[in-house]
Design a protein around this motif. Structure first.
Motif, PDB file in Angstrom:
ATOM      1  N   VAL A 189      58.877  58.581  33.843  1.00 58.68           N
ATOM      2  CA  VAL A 189      57.531  58.163  33.433  1.00 58.68           C
ATOM      3  C   VAL A 189      57.600  57.269  32.185  1.00 58.68           C
ATOM      4  CG1 VAL A 189      55.232  58.986  32.752  1.00 58.68           C
ATOM      5  CG2 VAL A 189      56.551  60.280  34.427  1.00 58.68           C
ATOM      6  N   GLY A 190      58.720  57.406  31.433  1.00 59.32           N
ATOM      7  CA  GLY A 190      58.922  56.565  30.251  1.00 59.32           C
ATOM      8  C   GLY A 190      58.790  55.081  30.579  1.00 59.32           C
ATOM      9  N   LEU A 191      59.222  54.680  31.768  1.00 59.83           N
ATOM     10  CA  LEU A 191      59.156  53.257  32.135  1.00 59.83           C
ATOM     11  C   LEU A 191      57.715  52.735  32.106  1.00 59.83           C
ATOM     12  CD1 LEU A 191      60.751  50.743  33.065  1.00 59.83           C
ATOM     13  CD2 LEU A 191      60.391  51.500  35.430  1.00 59.83           C
ATOM     14  N   ALA A 192      56.755  53.589  32.466  1.00 63.48           N
ATOM     15  CA  ALA A 192      55.336  53.178  32.437  1.00 63.48           C
ATOM     16  C   ALA A 192      54.884  52.948  30.996  1.00 63.48           C
ATOM     17  CB  ALA A 192      54.463  54.241  33.099  1.00 63.48           C
ATOM     18  N   VAL A 193      55.346  53.816  30.084  1.00 68.73           N
ATOM     19  CA  VAL A 193      54.975  53.696  28.673  1.00 68.73           C
ATOM     20  C   VAL A 193      55.644  52.446  28.095  1.00 68.73           C
ATOM     21  CG1 VAL A 193      54.968  54.894  26.442  1.00 68.73           C
ATOM     22  CG2 VAL A 193      54.848  56.217  28.561  1.00 68.73           C
ATOM     23  N   TYR A 194      56.930  52.277  28.417  1.00 72.12           N
ATOM     24  CA  TYR A 194      57.702  51.111  27.963  1.00 72.12           C
ATOM     25  C   TYR A 194      57.022  49.819  28.425  1.00 72.12           C
ATOM     26  CZ  TYR A 194      61.922  48.230  27.311  1.00 72.12           C
ATOM     27  OH  TYR A 194      62.815  47.273  26.907  1.00 72.12           O
ATOM     28  N   ASN A 195      56.638  49.763  29.687  1.00 71.12           N
ATOM     29  CA  ASN A 195      56.002  48.570  30.271  1.00 71.12           C
ATOM     30  C   ASN A 195      54.716  48.203  29.533  1.00 71.12           C
ATOM     31  OD1 ASN A 195      53.635  48.016  32.485  1.00 71.12           O
ATOM     32  ND2 ASN A 195      55.436  46.776  32.940  1.00 71.12           N
ATOM     33  N   ARG A 196      53.902  49.212  29.154  1.00 69.00           N
ATOM     34  CA  ARG A 196      52.633  48.909  28.451  1.00 69.00           C
ATOM     35  C   ARG A 196      52.912  48.498  27.001  1.00 69.00           C
ATOM     36  NH1 ARG A 196      52.612  50.902  33.181  1.00 69.00           N
ATOM     37  NH2 ARG A 196      50.639  51.337  34.250  1.00 69.00           N
ATOM     38  N   LEU A 197      53.804  49.256  26.333  1.00 73.24           N
ATOM     39  CA  LEU A 197      54.036  48.978  24.905  1.00 73.24           C
ATOM     40  C   LEU A 197      54.711  47.634  24.693  1.00 73.24           C
ATOM     41  CD1 LEU A 197      55.115  52.099  22.814  1.00 73.24           C
ATOM     42  CD2 LEU A 197      53.547  50.290  22.153  1.00 73.24           C
ATOM     43  N   ILE A 198      55.614  47.275  25.591  1.00 76.71           N
ATOM     44  CA  ILE A 198      56.329  46.015  25.393  1.00 76.71           C
ATOM     45  C   ILE A 198      55.370  44.827  25.583  1.00 76.71           C
ATOM     46  CG2 ILE A 198      57.292  45.673  27.732  1.00 76.71           C
ATOM     47  CD1 ILE A 198      59.930  45.036  26.090  1.00 76.71           C
ATOM     48  N   ASP A 218      30.401  59.453  32.460  1.00 76.05           N
ATOM     49  CA  ASP A 218      31.312  60.176  31.567  1.00 76.05           C
ATOM     50  C   ASP A 218      32.098  61.205  32.373  1.00 76.05           C
ATOM     51  OD1 ASP A 218      32.601  61.591  29.596  1.00 76.05           O
ATOM     52  OD2 ASP A 218      30.789  62.069  28.441  1.00 76.05           O
ATOM     53  N   GLY A 219      33.411  61.036  32.429  1.00 76.66           N
ATOM     54  CA  GLY A 219      34.250  62.022  33.127  1.00 76.66           C
ATOM     55  C   GLY A 219      35.249  62.640  32.171  1.00 76.66           C
ATOM     56  N   GLY A 220      34.995  62.547  30.862  1.00 77.03           N
ATOM     57  CA  GLY A 220      35.921  63.114  29.875  1.00 77.03           C
ATOM     58  C   GLY A 220      37.169  62.261  29.756  1.00 77.03           C
ATOM     59  N   LYS A 221      38.241  62.891  29.267  1.00 69.81           N
ATOM     60  CA  LYS A 221      39.509  62.160  29.084  1.00 69.81           C
ATOM     61  C   LYS A 221      40.245  62.026  30.415  1.00 69.81           C
ATOM     62  CE  LYS A 221      41.502  62.131  24.611  1.00 69.81           C
ATOM     63  NZ  LYS A 221      42.800  62.260  23.951  1.00 69.81           N
ATOM     64  N   CYS A 222      40.867  60.881  30.638  1.00 71.83           N
ATOM     65  CA  CYS A 222      41.621  60.686  31.884  1.00 71.83           C
ATOM     66  C   CYS A 222      42.922  61.484  31.827  1.00 71.83           C
ATOM     67  CB  CYS A 222      41.946  59.213  32.087  1.00 71.83           C
ATOM     68  SG  CYS A 222      40.471  58.195  32.237  1.00 71.83           S
ATOM     69  N   ASP A 223      43.297  62.099  32.972  1.00 69.10           N
ATOM     70  CA  ASP A 223      44.471  62.981  32.997  1.00 69.10           C
ATOM     71  C   ASP A 223      45.773  62.234  32.711  1.00 69.10           C
ATOM     72  OD1 ASP A 223      42.933  65.118  33.636  1.00 69.10           O
ATOM     73  OD2 ASP A 223      43.297  65.013  35.808  1.00 69.10           O
ATOM     74  N   VAL A 224      45.973  61.100  33.366  1.00 66.80           N
ATOM     75  CA  VAL A 224      47.274  60.419  33.294  1.00 66.80           C
ATOM     76  C   VAL A 224      47.364  59.522  32.059  1.00 66.80           C
ATOM     77  CG1 VAL A 224      48.868  58.855  34.481  1.00 66.80           C
ATOM     78  CG2 VAL A 224      47.496  60.479  35.819  1.00 66.80           C
ATOM     79  N   GLY A 225      46.368  58.659  31.864  1.00 66.10           N
ATOM     80  CA  GLY A 225      46.335  57.828  30.653  1.00 66.10           C
ATOM     81  C   GLY A 225      46.901  56.432  30.804  1.00 66.10           C
ATOM     82  N   VAL A 226      47.734  56.176  31.811  1.00 65.94           N
ATOM     83  CA  VAL A 226      48.145  54.792  32.120  1.00 65.94           C
ATOM     84  C   VAL A 226      47.756  54.504  33.579  1.00 65.94           C
ATOM     85  CG1 VAL A 226      50.027  54.551  30.459  1.00 65.94           C
ATOM     86  CG2 VAL A 226      50.502  55.497  32.734  1.00 65.94           C
ATOM     87  N   PHE A 269      60.785  63.320  23.962  1.00 65.06           N
ATOM     88  CA  PHE A 269      61.202  63.409  25.367  1.00 65.06           C
ATOM     89  C   PHE A 269      60.041  63.811  26.284  1.00 65.06           C
ATOM     90  CE2 PHE A 269      64.821  64.124  22.584  1.00 65.06           C
ATOM     91  CZ  PHE A 269      65.573  63.012  22.951  1.00 65.06           C
ATOM     92  N   ASP A 270      58.820  63.735  25.757  1.00 68.24           N
ATOM     93  CA  ASP A 270      57.645  64.111  26.560  1.00 68.24           C
ATOM     94  C   ASP A 270      56.910  62.836  27.004  1.00 68.24           C
ATOM     95  OD1 ASP A 270      55.452  65.220  27.717  1.00 68.24           O
ATOM     96  OD2 ASP A 270      54.922  66.538  26.042  1.00 68.24           O
ATOM     97  N   GLU A 271      57.490  62.155  27.988  1.00 68.83           N
ATOM     98  CA  GLU A 271      56.955  60.848  28.403  1.00 68.83           C
ATOM     99  C   GLU A 271      55.557  60.961  28.982  1.00 68.83           C
ATOM    100  OE1 GLU A 271      60.130  61.753  29.321  1.00 68.83           O
ATOM    101  OE2 GLU A 271      61.337  60.332  28.144  1.00 68.83           O
ATOM    102  N   GLN A 272      55.269  62.096  29.625  1.00 70.18           N
ATOM    103  CA  GLN A 272      53.937  62.262  30.222  1.00 70.18           C
ATOM    104  C   GLN A 272      52.854  62.304  29.138  1.00 70.18           C
ATOM    105  OE1 GLN A 272      54.861  64.377  33.718  1.00 70.18           O
ATOM    106  NE2 GLN A 272      52.747  65.072  33.926  1.00 70.18           N
ATOM    107  N   LYS A 273      53.160  63.018  28.045  1.00 67.48           N
ATOM    108  CA  LYS A 273      52.233  63.077  26.908  1.00 67.48           C
ATOM    109  C   LYS A 273      52.101  61.682  26.284  1.00 67.48           C
ATOM    110  CE  LYS A 273      49.919  65.328  23.511  1.00 67.48           C
ATOM    111  NZ  LYS A 273      50.608  65.846  22.328  1.00 67.48           N
TER     112      LYS A 273
END
Ligand code: AMP
Ligand code: MG
Length: 344
Positions: free
Chosen positions: A320-329, A168-176, A286-290
Motif C-alpha cells: 500500500v506504500g506505493l499508493a502513498v509514494y505515488n501521491r506524495l511524489i 456528509d458521510g464522515g471520514k473516508c475509510d481508505v483515504g487515497v 511501517f503502517d502504510e494503510q494509516k
C-alpha cells in the motif's frame, strides 16, 4: 449557486440527492476512497459541468460508478478477467478500464474509446447510484490540483457554492483514490496504485505490470492514463521529500526546524525527537494503510500553518506504500532530497 448540505444521510435525503443527479445536477458523495463529485454519466451537459466545477482539464477522463459489476455490460465490453477481478475486489476500491460502448458519451472519457468502471462499497454511494437509476461519473471532489477530500469539511472548503448538494458521510475509510488498472488481453497494467496492491492483483492476473509513470514524472504527451500528466495533491507551500534512514532524517528535520520557516510531515515515531511547531505525523513508519488514510488530511492542514515550505518523509514504495509514494511524489513535484548530504 446554493448548495444543499445533507448532514444526515437518511434514505429520504439520499433520494433527494438522487433526484438532483437524475435531473442533471451535481452531487458530492462519500465513497470508501475519497469524496466524489458525481453527475449522470449519460448526460453530456451534467458531465461537462463536473469539469467546470472542479476546474479540471478537459482531457482528464472521469470514472463511472456502478451499483453492481454486472451493470458494466451496459456501458463497456467486459471480459473473463474483468469478472475474475470483480469477484475478488468489487464492490471496493478498484477501477478497471475497458473498451467503452457507444452509450457512454465522449465527454466522460475525453475522447478515449475506453471507460473507467468502478463499483464503490460505500453504502451511501451505493444507495445514491441505485436511487438515481443511472451510472454516476465522478472524479475526486477537490478543486483541481488540491489534495483529494477525505472528509465533509474538505469538500465544503472546495465545493460549497459550486455544486447542487454535498452528502456528509464522515471520514473516508481508505483515504487515497482507487487502484486503476487497464486490461490488455490476458495481461494488465496498473496505472494508479491504491489500497488494492500489485501483490493482491497478481494473485488474480499473474501477468501484471506497473506503469512507469506511477513512480516517475510522466514525459509523454499522451500517457496511458491522462491524469498522470498533472501536478496533483499539492498544498499551497512547496513540498520536498526527504530520503534517508531514521537518524539522519531526524537530524535533517532538526536542522531545518532551527533555520527555516518550514512544516514537517513525519512518521509517528519521529515526532518525539522534534519540535512540535508546525509538525504533523501521518502514521507509523511501517503502517502504510494509516499513512494512506491520513495523507491528504495532513497536506490540507499545512494550508492553515504559516510555513514557506514542507519537508516530508519518503514513504515505502512497497504494498500500500506505493499508493502513498505515488501521491506524495506528485505533491512534491518529484523533488527528493537526500537527508545525508554527503550521498548527493
Ligand atoms: P479521479 O477521478 O480524480 O480519481 O481520477 C481518475 C483517474 O482515472 C485519472 O487519473 C484518469 O486519468 C484515469 N482515467 C479515467 N478514465 C480513464 C481511461 N478511459 N483511460 C485511462 N485512464 C483513465
Ligand atoms: Mg482526482
Amino acid at each position: 449557486m446554493q448548495t444543499l448540505l445533507i448532514t444526515s444521510p437518511t434514505e429520504a435525503n439520499i433520494a433527494k440527492a438522487a433526484d438532483i443527479i437524475s435531473n442533471g445536477g451535481l452531487v458530492v458523495m462519500p465513497t470508501e476512497t475519497v469524496y466524489g463529485l458525481g453527475a449522470n454519466a449519460l448526460d453530456k451537459n451534467a458531465v461537462t459541468n463536473v469539469y467546470k466545477a472542479k476546474g479540471r482539464p478537459m482531457d482528464n477522463p472521469l470514472i463511472v460508478h456502478l451499483a453492481t459489476p454486472e451493470d458494466a455490460e451496459l456501458y463497456a465490453y467486459t471480459s473473463e478477467n474483468f469478472y475474475k477481478l470483480a469477484k475478488r475486489f468489487m464492490p471496493g476500491p478498484l477501477t478497471v478500464i475497458l473498451p467503452k460502448k457507444d452509450i457512454i458519451p465522449y465527454e466522460v472519457t475525453c475522447g478515449l474509446d475506453t471507460v473507467a468502471i468502478r463499483v464503490p462499497s460505500n453504502e451511501i454511494a451505493h444507495k445514491l447510484i441505485e436511487l438515481s437509476g443511472c451510472p454516476i461519473a465522478a472524479p475526486s471532489a477537490n478543486l483541481s490540483g488540491k489534495p483529494s477530500p477525505t472528509s465533509f469539511k474538505h469538500v465544503v472548503e472546495d465545493m460549497n457554492g459550486r455544486v447542487d448538494a454535498i452528502i456528509d458521510g464522515g471520514k473516508c475509510d481508505v483515504g487515497v483514490e482507487s487502484t486503476v488498472i487497464i486490461l490488455k488481453g490476458n495481461s494488465a497494467e496498473i496505472l494508479r496504485p491504491g489500497l488494492i496492491t500489485y501483490e493482491d492483483l497478481a494473485k488474480v492476473i499473474p501477468d501484471i505490470t506497473i506503469n512507469e509513470a506511477v513512480k516517475n514524472q510522466c514525459t509523454t504527451a499522451n500517457p496511458a492514463s491522462p491524469g498522470m500528466k498533472y501536478r496533483h495533491y499539492a498544498p499551497s507551500s512547496p513540498v520536498f521529500l526527504v530520503d534517508g534512514g531514521d537518524e539522519e532524517t531526524i537530524e535533517f528535520f532538526k536542522e531545518k526546524q532551527q533555520n527555516e520557516n518550514c512544516g514537517i510531515l513525519c512518521f509517528d515515531e519521529d515526532a518525539k525527537h522534534l519540535s512540535a511547531n508546525n509538525l504533523l505525523t501521518f502514521g507509523g513508519h511501517f503502517d502504510e494503510q494509516k499513512q494512506a488514510h491520513e495523507l491528504f488530511d495532513m497536506l490540507r492542514r499545512f494550508d492553515s500553518m504559516p510555513v514557506d515550505k514542507i519537508y516530508a518523509r519518503l514513504p515505502s514504495d512497497k504494498g500500500v506504500g506505493l499508493a502513498v509514494y505515488n501521491r506524495l511524489i506528485r505533491a512534491a513535484g518529484f523533488t527528493i532530497i537526500k537527508a545525508n548530504k554527503t550521498q548527493e
